[in-house]
Design an enzyme around this catalytic site. Structure first.
Site, PDB file in Angstrom:
ATOM      1  CD  GLU A 119      80.745  34.289  39.198  1.00  0.00           C
ATOM      2  OE1 GLU A 119      79.631  34.680  39.571  1.00  0.00           O
ATOM      3  OE2 GLU A 119      81.432  34.909  38.379  1.00  0.00           O
ATOM      4  CG  ASP A 134      82.510  44.739  19.560  1.00  0.00           C
ATOM      5  OD1 ASP A 134      82.003  43.991  18.703  1.00  0.00           O
ATOM      6  OD2 ASP A 134      81.891  45.138  20.568  1.00  0.00           O
ATOM      7  CB  ALA A 169      83.014  40.283  30.658  1.00  0.00           C
ATOM      8  NE  ARG A 177      73.496  46.310  26.957  1.00  0.00           N
ATOM      9  CZ  ARG A 177      72.970  45.437  26.114  1.00  0.00           C
ATOM     10  NH1 ARG A 177      72.139  45.823  25.199  1.00  0.00           N
ATOM     11  NH2 ARG A 177      73.272  44.155  26.208  1.00  0.00           N
ATOM     12  CG  HIS A 179      79.169  38.255  39.509  1.00  0.00           C
ATOM     13  ND1 HIS A 179      79.016  37.153  38.717  1.00  0.00           N
ATOM     14  CD2 HIS A 179      78.651  39.285  38.796  1.00  0.00           C
ATOM     15  CE1 HIS A 179      78.415  37.494  37.586  1.00  0.00           C
ATOM     16  NE2 HIS A 179      78.180  38.794  37.605  1.00  0.00           N
TER      17      HIS A 179
HETATM   18  P1  NAD Z   1      76.645  44.021  25.041  1.00  0.00           P
HETATM   19  O1  NAD Z   1      75.939  42.935  24.333  1.00  0.00           O
HETATM   20  O2  NAD Z   1      76.085  45.390  25.030  1.00  0.00           O
HETATM   21  O3  NAD Z   1      78.128  44.110  24.490  1.00  0.00           O
HETATM   22  C1  NAD Z   1      78.902  42.988  24.206  1.00  0.00           C
HETATM   23  C2  NAD Z   1      79.812  43.361  23.059  1.00  0.00           C
HETATM   24  O4  NAD Z   1      80.662  42.261  22.805  1.00  0.00           O
HETATM   25  C3  NAD Z   1      79.057  43.654  21.764  1.00  0.00           C
HETATM   26  O5  NAD Z   1      79.418  44.916  21.250  1.00  0.00           O
HETATM   27  C4  NAD Z   1      79.497  42.535  20.843  1.00  0.00           C
HETATM   28  O6  NAD Z   1      79.631  42.990  19.511  1.00  0.00           O
HETATM   29  C5  NAD Z   1      80.830  42.151  21.416  1.00  0.00           C
HETATM   30  N1  NAD Z   1      81.221  40.797  21.072  1.00  0.00           N
HETATM   31  C6  NAD Z   1      80.451  39.685  21.004  1.00  0.00           C
HETATM   32  N2  NAD Z   1      81.203  38.617  20.649  1.00  0.00           N
HETATM   33  C7  NAD Z   1      82.462  39.080  20.492  1.00  0.00           C
HETATM   34  C8  NAD Z   1      83.685  38.456  20.136  1.00  0.00           C
HETATM   35  N3  NAD Z   1      83.744  37.145  19.869  1.00  0.00           N
HETATM   36  N4  NAD Z   1      84.792  39.218  20.084  1.00  0.00           N
HETATM   37  C9  NAD Z   1      84.741  40.543  20.352  1.00  0.00           C
HETATM   38  N5  NAD Z   1      83.614  41.200  20.681  1.00  0.00           N
HETATM   39  C10 NAD Z   1      82.483  40.464  20.761  1.00  0.00           C
HETATM   40  O7  NAD Z   1      76.835  43.488  26.530  1.00  0.00           O
HETATM   41  P2  NAD Z   1      77.156  44.370  27.815  1.00  0.00           P
HETATM   42  O8  NAD Z   1      75.886  44.793  28.448  1.00  0.00           O
HETATM   43  O9  NAD Z   1      78.170  45.383  27.486  1.00  0.00           O
HETATM   44  O10 NAD Z   1      77.814  43.251  28.762  1.00  0.00           O
HETATM   45  C11 NAD Z   1      79.143  42.806  28.537  1.00  0.00           C
HETATM   46  C12 NAD Z   1      79.515  41.706  29.508  1.00  0.00           C
HETATM   47  O11 NAD Z   1      79.441  42.167  30.847  1.00  0.00           O
HETATM   48  C13 NAD Z   1      78.609  40.483  29.445  1.00  0.00           C
HETATM   49  O12 NAD Z   1      79.428  39.324  29.547  1.00  0.00           O
HETATM   50  C14 NAD Z   1      77.797  40.580  30.686  1.00  0.00           C
HETATM   51  O13 NAD Z   1      77.373  39.305  31.108  1.00  0.00           O
HETATM   52  C15 NAD Z   1      78.802  41.183  31.627  1.00  0.00           C
HETATM   53  N6  NAD Z   1      78.227  41.825  32.805  1.00  0.00           N
HETATM   54  C16 NAD Z   1      78.842  41.597  34.003  1.00  0.00           C
HETATM   55  C17 NAD Z   1      78.365  42.206  35.156  1.00  0.00           C
HETATM   56  C18 NAD Z   1      79.031  41.950  36.448  1.00  0.00           C
HETATM   57  O14 NAD Z   1      78.340  41.891  37.440  1.00  0.00           O
HETATM   58  N7  NAD Z   1      80.320  41.832  36.482  1.00  0.00           N
HETATM   59  C19 NAD Z   1      77.243  43.045  35.071  1.00  0.00           C
HETATM   60  C20 NAD Z   1      76.656  43.274  33.839  1.00  0.00           C
HETATM   61  C21 NAD Z   1      77.153  42.650  32.712  1.00  0.00           C
END
Ligand code: NAD
Length: 530
Positions: free
Chosen positions: A261, A171, A231, A151, A280
């Protein structure tokens, strides 16, 4: 009334609809930890957390009534999901509410890095006017390397493309179609590391991603490349990153997330001038907070009221509408599981769930879970098994589960068959949904029967000789047991016969023994189907 513990503060847009619904009692106790949290969990049906509250295996032990954990946000690394699954607790998240905010923050960090905005700002505040020190580079024409393009990664890619960047991503789970739509080139991790001018991480923190960007990976990056991590902290080896930034082997980095954190005040990361830090902030916008609060409140509500687990990270995803359609099949599945377990003699090695009907392929999984609820409730108790943990419990017991889709099955529009095998014995039962969702058991072993799967069902095998039905009826009648349905089936005259008898009430043990003592009777089983 369902009791919901609000353990972290979420936006009122999420809380108010729950409060005004009338079917929920909200317990607002923020910032609890350890024993206090465990005590607060003891008598609630659900808990809603953000990232601050940690739901550990130990805390979960106290949640005797707990069925649902709602995480207002994406990452569930503050929750022991395995422990929750084992206990049958659904872990729901709000995966999409903060996507835009996190993607925008990533772009902000990217721009801050290439134009050195934080350092320029610091210098201005110090009274300088130093244009020469802050020459940057353009994003235009550069290669953005993504690790994870779900996403947020996907939204970052769209925005980067708007800046005229090339996007290359690692990915393994991303479909080529989606990559094409997003104009992303898919590559191996090593290629992405080698080609990226800026590397941006968007993977969840899992066993396979923990520490995935370490010394060796950083060494593959171009000298002078930049790194952004918004992430999860554990994805990057912070010590290695410190060394690479201090030696200028990487030109700069921006981090929004950290191993620990809050980041300790004296942490070496705070001392690097080529590192941009934010605490964060990915989801720290008005919109994201409202979105995730609404999203998680709706998810918890639907899980508690309708058994809708479509937002669960640890259960078959079934949405509200699908759940309504599936409910009669799930009920039938559970009863067939109970029946199969009662007829089999304990040994359970393999379960095959065969289905013919209109439900989509992906619903075979919850159907199989439904069958396993029935089968395992005789082993672990009904309250210990549910749609969340049924498949997991089966796996943990070494039971192999197979799901098979059959072609159209005779007159039955919706047909479900269960084969339970163990210790060389195979038990086969089947049921069907007739008009308006009326369920019938239509097969026991090789015998075609037709009884309602409710109440007490007595399954009796006998020799096919005259007078058995009368003698069984008399015994039951003399004990005041009323027969609802009596379905007698046989394969051939004079061979073996089977009776499926649905009775009101339960047969006492002596009566079952008396039936067994009838000379023509070979076997008697009684099963309580609800
Ligand atoms: P998502 O599940 O939509 O996307 C994650 C992607 O990572 C997926 O497409 C998956 O196929 C891929 N993936 C999983 N394991 C993998 C691997 N070993 N190698 C390569 N790709 C891999 O998640 P998202 O909503 O896009 O969120 C992504 C990250 O952002 C998460 O870690 C989430 O916790 C973090 N996040 C951080 C904040 C922040 O405040 N900084 C806010 C929201 C989300």
């Amino acid at each position: 009334m369902f009791r919901i513990l609000l353990a972290d503060k979420i936006a009122p847009e999420g809380v108010e609809p729950l409060r005004s619904d009338g079917r929920f009692e909200l317990v607002e106790r923020y910032g609890l930890q350890g024993e206090e949290l465990a005590r607060a969990l003891a008598d609630v049906d659900a808990v809603i957390v953000r990232s601050a509250t940690r739901i550990t295996r130990e805390t979960l032990m106290h949640g005797q009534r707990l069925r649902v954990i709602g995480r207002a946000g994406v990452g569930v690394d503050n929750i022991d999901v395995d422990a929750a699954t084992e206990r049958g607790v659904a872990v729901l998240n709000a995966p999409s509410g903060n996507t835009t905010s996190a993607a925008e923050l990533t772009l902000a960090l990217l721009l801050a890095l290439v134009r050195r905005i934080p350092a320029a700002d610091r210098s201005m505040k110090g009274g300088d006017w130093n244009r020469a020190s802050f020459r940057g580079v353009e994003l235009y024409g550069k290669t953005l390397g993504l690790v994870g393009a779900g996403r947020i990664g996907g939204e970052v890619a769209r925005r980067a493309r708007a800046f005229g960047m090339r996007v290359v991503a690692y990915d393994p789970y991303l479909s080529p179609e989606r990559a094409e739509t997003l104009e992303i080139e898919l590559a191996t991790l090593e290629e992405v590391l080698r080609r990226a001018d800026i590397l941006s991480l968007h993977v969840p923190l899992t066993e396979s991603t923990a520490g995935m960007i370490g010394e060796a990976e950083l060494a593959m990056m171009k000298p002078g490349a930049l790194l952004v991590n918004a992430a999860r902290g554990g994805v990057v080896d912070e010590q290695a990153l410190c060394r690479f930034l201090a030696d200028r082997r990487l030109a700069g980095a921006a981090l929004d997330v950290f191993d620990r954190e809050p980041l300790p005040a004296d942490h070496p990361l705070r001392k690097l001038d080529n590192l941009v830090l934010t605490p964060h902030l990915g989801a720290a916008t008005e919109e994201a907070q409202q979105n995730v609060a609404i999203e998680i409140a709706q998810a918890v509500r639907a899980a508690l009221l309708e058994g809708d687990f479509s937002r669960a990270v640890n259960a078959p995803a079934i949405g509200g509408e699908e759940m309504r359609r599936l409910r009669p099949l799930l009920d039938l599945a559970e009863r067939l599981g109970l029946l199969a377990a009662a007829l089999a003699d304990g040994a359970m090695e393999q379960v095959e769930v065969r289905y013919a009907g209109a439900a989509e392929e992906e619903l075979l999984r919850p159907m199989a879970a439904g069958v396993l609820i029935g089968i395992l409730s005789s082993v672990v108790g009904r309250s210990a098994v549910n749609l969340v943990n049924a498949l997991h419990l089966a796996e943990a017991r070494g039971i192999q589960v197979r799901r098979v889709r059959l072609g159209p099955h005779g007159d039955y529009g919706e047909y479900l068959e269960v084969l339970l095998a163990g210790a060389g014995i195979e038990t086969r039962v089947a049921g069907a949904l007739l008009g308006e969702g009326h369920a019938r058991v239509v097969r026991i072993g090789d015998f075609h029967v037709d009884v309602v799967p409710r109440g007490s069902l007595v399954v009796l095998r006998n020799r096919d000789v005259p007078g058995v039905i009368g003698r069984v009826g008399t015994l039951l009648g003399n004990s005041g047991i009323n027969i609802g349905e009596y379905h007698q089936a046989r394969l051939q005259a004079g061979g073996q016969a089977l009776a499926a008898i649905s009775v009101d009430g339960r047969l006492p043990g002596e009566l079952v023994d008396a039936l067994r003592r009838l000379p023509e009777v070979l076997e008697v089983r009684q099963v309580q189907l609800d």
